[in-house]
Design an enzyme around this catalytic site. Sequence first.
Site, PDB file in Angstrom:
ATOM      1  N   SER A  78     -37.704 -51.988 -62.477  1.00  8.65           N
ATOM      2  CA  SER A  78     -38.365 -50.892 -63.194  1.00  8.65           C
ATOM      3  C   SER A  78     -37.424 -49.949 -63.929  1.00  8.65           C
ATOM      4  O   SER A  78     -37.879 -49.190 -64.790  1.00  8.65           O
ATOM      5  CB  SER A  78     -39.256 -50.088 -62.248  1.00  8.65           C
ATOM      6  OG  SER A  78     -38.486 -49.212 -61.452  1.00  8.65           O
TER       7      SER A  78
ATOM      8  N   LYS B 288     -37.172 -43.340 -60.485  1.00  9.82           N
ATOM      9  CA  LYS B 288     -37.734 -43.212 -61.836  1.00  9.82           C
ATOM     10  C   LYS B 288     -37.036 -42.059 -62.561  1.00  9.82           C
ATOM     11  O   LYS B 288     -36.331 -41.258 -61.961  1.00  9.82           O
ATOM     12  CB  LYS B 288     -39.246 -42.913 -61.789  1.00  9.82           C
ATOM     13  CG  LYS B 288     -40.068 -43.873 -60.964  1.00  9.82           C
ATOM     14  CD  LYS B 288     -40.176 -45.260 -61.549  1.00  9.82           C
ATOM     15  CE  LYS B 288     -40.959 -46.193 -60.630  1.00  9.82           C
ATOM     16  NZ  LYS B 288     -40.901 -47.576 -61.042  1.00  9.82           N
TER      17      LYS B 288
END
Length: 196
Positions: free
Chosen positions: A50, A91
Amino acid sequence: MSESVSRSSNRVKSSWKEFWEWTKALLIAIALAVIIRTFLFAPFLVDGQSMVPNLADNERLIVNKLIYFIREPERGEILVFHATAEKDYIKRVIGLPGETVEMVDDKLYINGEEQHESYLQGVKEEYRENGLNYTADFGPVKVPEGHVFVMGDNRPNSEDSREIGPVPFEAIVGRAELVFWPLSEVHMLHWGGEGT
């Protein structure tokens, strides 16, 4: 006879004293390690794709756990947070408390102002050359107070605030500071203006 007993007794006392000194040193080292890991820094394993192209699967990072006790997260920083009771995610901070986040035609807007995402420049250009958008349109999303809106750098393949919603401050573990493994990839992660 009493002299040899005395020497033997001194040796035993000396051995015990040395053992106790080593034990104290070991206990202090363990206590310091626990304090550092609990309150200051911790290792983190990147699990998945990710954050590609900026962080790779199985890279190991040092996470600064102290920074967000001193101040709130800033746009562009990469942070680790508790996504579930069993799983931590990594993230990038996109939107801050009170801001409105929107993606239109592969352009990120914060409060209606277009943002330059330098950390995705190359990959966005590759997608554009193939007639594709790197990030699907979404929003507008208003970020609640005490929360941040986060996204993975691998926008087509990231479960982030677009699905799980904004992340509350209390779920944040810390900021990723340094890639320390593999050795060929060791580097500091730099902030300061990267989110704009």
